[in-house]
Design a protein around this motif. Structure first.
Motif, short mmCIF file in Angstrom:
data_model
loop_
_atom_site.label_atom_id
_atom_site.label_comp_id
_atom_site.label_asym_id
_atom_site.label_seq_id
_atom_site.Cartn_x
_atom_site.Cartn_y
_atom_site.Cartn_z
N ASP A 489 0.82 -1.21 0.00
CA ASP A 489 0.00 0.00 0.00
C ASP A 489 0.86 1.26 0.00
N THR A 490 2.03 1.20 0.62
CA THR A 490 2.91 2.37 0.65
C THR A 490 3.42 2.72 -0.75
N SER A 491 3.71 1.69 -1.56
CA SER A 491 4.15 1.95 -2.94
C SER A 491 3.02 2.56 -3.75
N LEU A 492 1.81 2.06 -3.53
CA LEU A 492 0.65 2.62 -4.24
C LEU A 492 0.44 4.08 -3.84
N ALA A 493 0.62 4.37 -2.56
CA ALA A 493 0.45 5.75 -2.10
C ALA A 493 1.45 6.69 -2.78
N LEU A 508 -9.46 0.95 -1.34
CA LEU A 508 -8.92 -0.41 -1.37
C LEU A 508 -9.91 -1.39 -0.75
N VAL A 509 -10.53 -0.99 0.35
CA VAL A 509 -11.54 -1.86 0.98
C VAL A 509 -12.69 -2.12 0.02
N ALA A 510 -13.13 -1.08 -0.69
CA ALA A 510 -14.24 -1.24 -1.64
C ALA A 510 -13.87 -2.19 -2.77
N LEU A 511 -12.62 -2.11 -3.23
CA LEU A 511 -12.19 -3.00 -4.32
C LEU A 511 -12.07 -4.44 -3.84
N VAL A 512 -11.73 -4.64 -2.58
CA VAL A 512 -11.72 -5.99 -2.02
C VAL A 512 -13.15 -6.51 -1.93
N GLU A 513 -14.07 -5.66 -1.50
CA GLU A 513 -15.48 -6.07 -1.41
C GLU A 513 -16.05 -6.41 -2.78
N ASP A 514 -15.56 -5.75 -3.83
CA ASP A 514 -16.01 -6.03 -5.19
C ASP A 514 -15.29 -7.23 -5.80
N ASP A 515 -14.45 -7.90 -5.00
CA ASP A 515 -13.72 -9.08 -5.45
C ASP A 515 -12.77 -8.79 -6.61
N LEU A 516 -12.23 -7.57 -6.63
CA LEU A 516 -11.23 -7.21 -7.62
C LEU A 516 -9.82 -7.30 -7.05
N VAL A 522 0.91 -8.42 5.85
CA VAL A 522 2.04 -9.17 6.41
C VAL A 522 2.61 -8.33 7.54
N GLY A 523 2.34 -8.76 8.79
CA GLY A 523 2.80 -7.97 9.92
C GLY A 523 2.14 -6.61 9.89
N ALA A 524 2.96 -5.58 9.96
CA ALA A 524 2.43 -4.22 9.95
C ALA A 524 2.34 -3.64 8.54
N VAL A 525 2.75 -4.44 7.54
CA VAL A 525 2.80 -3.95 6.16
C VAL A 525 1.51 -4.32 5.45
N GLY A 526 0.80 -3.32 4.93
CA GLY A 526 -0.42 -3.59 4.17
C GLY A 526 -0.07 -3.97 2.74
N ARG A 527 -0.60 -5.08 2.30
CA ARG A 527 -0.36 -5.53 0.92
C ARG A 527 -1.70 -5.93 0.31
N HIS A 528 -1.79 -5.78 -1.00
CA HIS A 528 -2.95 -6.22 -1.74
C HIS A 528 -2.49 -6.94 -3.01
N GLN A 529 -3.39 -7.73 -3.55
CA GLN A 529 -3.08 -8.50 -4.76
C GLN A 529 -4.31 -8.48 -5.66
#
Length: 782
Positions: A489-493, A508-516, A522-529
């Motif tokens: 998430d930090t790189s995206l920011a 990002l939460v909305a895109l997860v809810e939309d299954d995209l 991982v630990g304190a690091v926010g990651r998305h895929q």
């Protein structure tokens, strides 16, 4: 913002207007042409397209802007057919009075274009040019269809091949299809998958079987709603069940069209038509067939007429309570055998149709009924209380296949045993059966083990899904795609405008809810895929190349800062993003000095990464990184050393022919630039090559060259050069079995390698010293 999109372009030219212009005053001619264009514009809008421009007596329309649809190719052809008929039959008799028939000649073509970025859509690209060329080659009244459009619509199009055609502006001949007929029935996007084996759905099949058993046991209605994304296999799941149930049930299946027919009850019309054909054939009178079904009901023929009028299969509007008539028909059918009513693509259903379904379920007085509603996840937002009836019901949320099931499906679809390609397809598809099938189909015509390119049908499907998002959410996916399939998430920011960063977590939460996206903290690091690699690819390709170049450069700059702050080795990634930035900038005609700067920065980063890879003993990785580095360092002082190191790695890899060519170039470039240090290293690398490829006379050449290298490296204070020169001299001594000299040379090489900070060189020398001790002179006690 401008964007790249896959669209379908329609060019239409009015044939006969020039002759009319010679016969008519400009005023009636203008009215005639304006009337024709108004009809064309209305038809294009009805089918979801946009009239891009009128040019004299021609019109250009585009399907896919401002928003893409899954069936833009089919929409364009439907519009083309209607446009042709409207112009030929709608000239108010003016042309006919002058003995002229107005006709359209039409070209339809799909492809990638650039659009947007200003007040007008301004669609540009080769796809536009080819559509215009096809229109020019069409005869009056003809519709010529480009190859990609024909592929997108599949068996909906019946036509005759035309060509190959030589058209202006195209080097290679073009093939096209002359449209003969168009099957206008609703159909699944990207084609039907009836032949695809049903794999990995045992639990869902069991739940549908149980629902049917419940309906039979209670002698009344049961509802099952199947929710899942496009291509995940909802229709395929139910089709399999219907085939297994055919000896014990009566199916009643309808699909909701995606747009614009103005017929709320189209799925009922489709279901009734199919049932009539099943009972009495395609030529039977629907009224006679339904009247026979309702023969035991008082006023059965009138009721049958009411049903046909209600669903639009009989002229005139329904005169009574159509919903009750439909319910009565279904109840009568269910009393003979359990009835299975399937409503597919219910996310496109009109509210009135869903109200009718609930009415039938609420007031049911028939036999066993299983109502199966298939829809995409957004259906739940449109109809949160579905089904609003007090009946047994189940909701099956159909996700992508698990990895093992996806692999089994890919094995069943692929004819070869290419494990790597199959694994790549499974990974890219993210468990989506349609995507696996489409990738496997394209792979059949892709040579070797290469992964197939993204099929156009899948791309249109995913583009439509992206276009349905709000612009801010779509922008999040586009920026994330520049980073890769997964991202922090930090790189995206860092790629997000500062004013939008506070809203990024919510989006990002909305895109997860939309299954995209999938969240992967991982630990304190926010990651998305990304949910699957194909979605990442489509998001990336929708960005203009100039914007991609800017974001890749920005990301590389952020990584450089991160590397300085954390001492993390990021040179390979920095080089990758700078490579892409340079290539993309060059493709869009950026300032050559800017492109050269990006390329040189990429070369330096890749060179550093290659040296790290060499120190770790990763020979293939070293060859890859240094090959890319040397391609970017032309004219830079680092080139000779990079070439020499690459030649050494190629020698170690056993590619002696390429290694010699690279090493000769390293020596040549170093001599041209007067770079003694690089010339020395390249000469030493070439000596190692000669020891493997040309051993005859090697010892004498090596003694002379290495001795000269020691002198130069000593004068230059080059510890690494001294380490490498002494290693060559150690090999010369070894070949003469002078083991004391070998030890002396290796000890010198070890000291210099340590001073140079080359841990791999030092470790290899220490290992060689250990081996030499076995052969070298030893003091033996008496």
């Amino acid at each position: 913002m401008a964007t790249r999109k896959l669209v379908t372009v329609v060019f239409a030219d009015v044939v006969g207007s020039t002759q009319l212009g010679e016969m008519l005053d400009p005023e009636p001619l203008r009215e005639l042409m304006l009337a024709a264009f108004r009809r064309i514009e209305a038809i294009v809008a009805h089918h979801g397209g946009t009239v891009e421009k009128f040019i004299g007596d021609a019109v250009m329309a585009v399907f896919g802007i401002p928003a893409a649809h899954e069936d833009d190719g089919l929409r364009a052809l439907r519009a083309a057919v209607e446009m042709r008929g409207a112009v030929a039959g709608g000239d108010d008799g003016i042309a006919e009075r002058h003995g002229i028939t107005l006709q359209l000649r039409i070209g339809v073509n799909s492809g990638e274009v650039m659009t947007g970025g200003g007040r007008q859509t301004l669609v540009t690209g080769d796809a536009v040019n080819l559509a215009a060329r096809l229109e020019q080659r069409a005869a009056p009244g003809e519709i010529l269809v480009g190859p990609l459009t024909a592929s997108l619509v599949g068996d909906a199009l019946a036509g005759d091949p035309v060509g190959p055609l030589t058209v202006k502006g195209k080097q290679a001949p073009v093939t096209a299809v002359r449209l003969r007929t168009l099957d206008d029935r609703p159909r699944p996007v990207a084609g039907s998958r009836r032949t695809t084996p049903l794999i990995g759905r045992d639990d869902e099949v069991a739940r549908l079987d149980a629902a049917l058993d419940t309906a039979v046991a209670r002698g009344g209605p049961v509802v099952v709603t199947v929710l899942g994304g496009a291509g995940v296999g909802k229709s395929r799941l139910v089709e399999d069940c219907l085939v297994r149930w055919r000896s014990r049930t009566t199916p009643f299946v309808g699909r909701c069209p995606p747009y614009g027919r103005g017929i709320t009850y189209w799925p009922l019309r489709e279901a009734v038509q199919r049932r009539v054909r099943e009972l009495s054939g395609a030529d039977a009178d629907p009224l006679d067939v339904l009247a026979d079904v309702l023969s035991d009901v008082p006023g059965g023929r009138e009721l049958a007429a009411e049903v046909l009028g209600f669903v639009g299969l009989r002229p005139g509007a329904a005169t009574g309570d159509g919903s009750s008539a439909v319910r009565t028909l279904l109840e009568v059918v269910s009393r003979h055998r359990p009835l299975v009513v399937v409503l597919d693509d219910a996310q496109w259903a009109e509210p009135g149709l869903l109200d009718l379904v609930e009415h039938v379920l609420r007031w049911w007085h028939g036999g066993p009924l299983l109502a199966v509603v298939l829809a995409r996840p957004e259906f739940g937002r449109r109809r949160p209380d579905w089904p609003d009836v007090d009946l047994p019901n189940d909701t099956i949320r159909l996700a992508g296949l698990e990895d093992a099931a996806a692999d089994r499906l890919a094995r069943a679809l692929l004819d070869d045993d290419a494990d790597d390609r199959r694994a790549g397809i499974v990974h890219a598809a993210g468990g989506n059966p349609l995507f696996i099938e489409e990738l496997a189909r394209v792979a059949a015509s892709t040579p070797g083990d290469e992964l197939p390119v993204l099929p156009a049908g899948v791309r249109t499907l995913l583009t439509a899904r992206l276009d349905a998002l709000t612009p801010p959410r779509r922008a999040v996916l586009q920026r994330a795609a520049v980073i890769g399939e997964s991202f922090e998430d930090t790189s995206l920011a860092a790629l997000t405008p500062e004013r939008e960063v506070p809203d990024l977590p919510r989006r990002l939460v909305a895109l997860v809810e939309d299954d995209l996206l999938r969240s992967d903290a991982v630990g304190a690091v926010g990651r998305h895929q990304f949910r699957h690699l194909l979605l990442r690819d489509v998001s990336y390709e929708s960005l203009p190349k100039g914007e991609r170049a800017r974001l890749h450069r920005l990301l590389a700059d952020e990584m450089v800062v991160l590397a300085d702050r954390t001492a993390v080795e990021l040179d390979a990634l920095v080089g990758h993003h700078l490579e892409l930035a340079a290539d993309l900038a060059a493709q869009v005609g950026a300032d050559p000095s800017e492109v050269a700067t990006l390329a040189t920065r990429a070369g330096h980063a890749l060179h550093r990464a290659g040296l790290v890879s060499q120190a770790r003993g990763d020979v293939p990785g070293t060859v890859n990184l240094l090959t890319r580095a040397t391609a970017r360092l032309d004219g830079d002082d680092a080139l000779p050393l990079a070439l020499g190191t690459l030649g050494s790695a190629l020698t170690e890899a056993g590619d002696l022919a390429t290694a010699r060519s690279v090493l000769d170039r390293a020596v040549e470039v170093a001599e041209q630039r007067g770079d003694e240090r690089a010339r020395t290293h390249a000469g030493l690398f070439r000596l190692w090559w000669e020891s493997a490829a040309e051993p005859a006379g090697w010892t004498a050449r090596a003694r002379t060259e290495a001795g000269r290298a020691v002198e130069v490296a000593t004068r230059l204070g080059d510890d690494l050069g001294l380490a490498r020169a002494w290693v060559v001299l150690a090999e010369v001594a070894w070949s003469a079995a002078r083991f004391a000299d070998v030890e002396d040379a290796l000890e010198r090489a070890t000291v210099h390698a340590r001073s140079a900070g080359d841990l791999r060189e030092e470790a290899e020398n220490v290992a060689a010293l250990t081996a030499t001790a076995v052969e070298g002179p030893l003091s033996v006690a008496a």
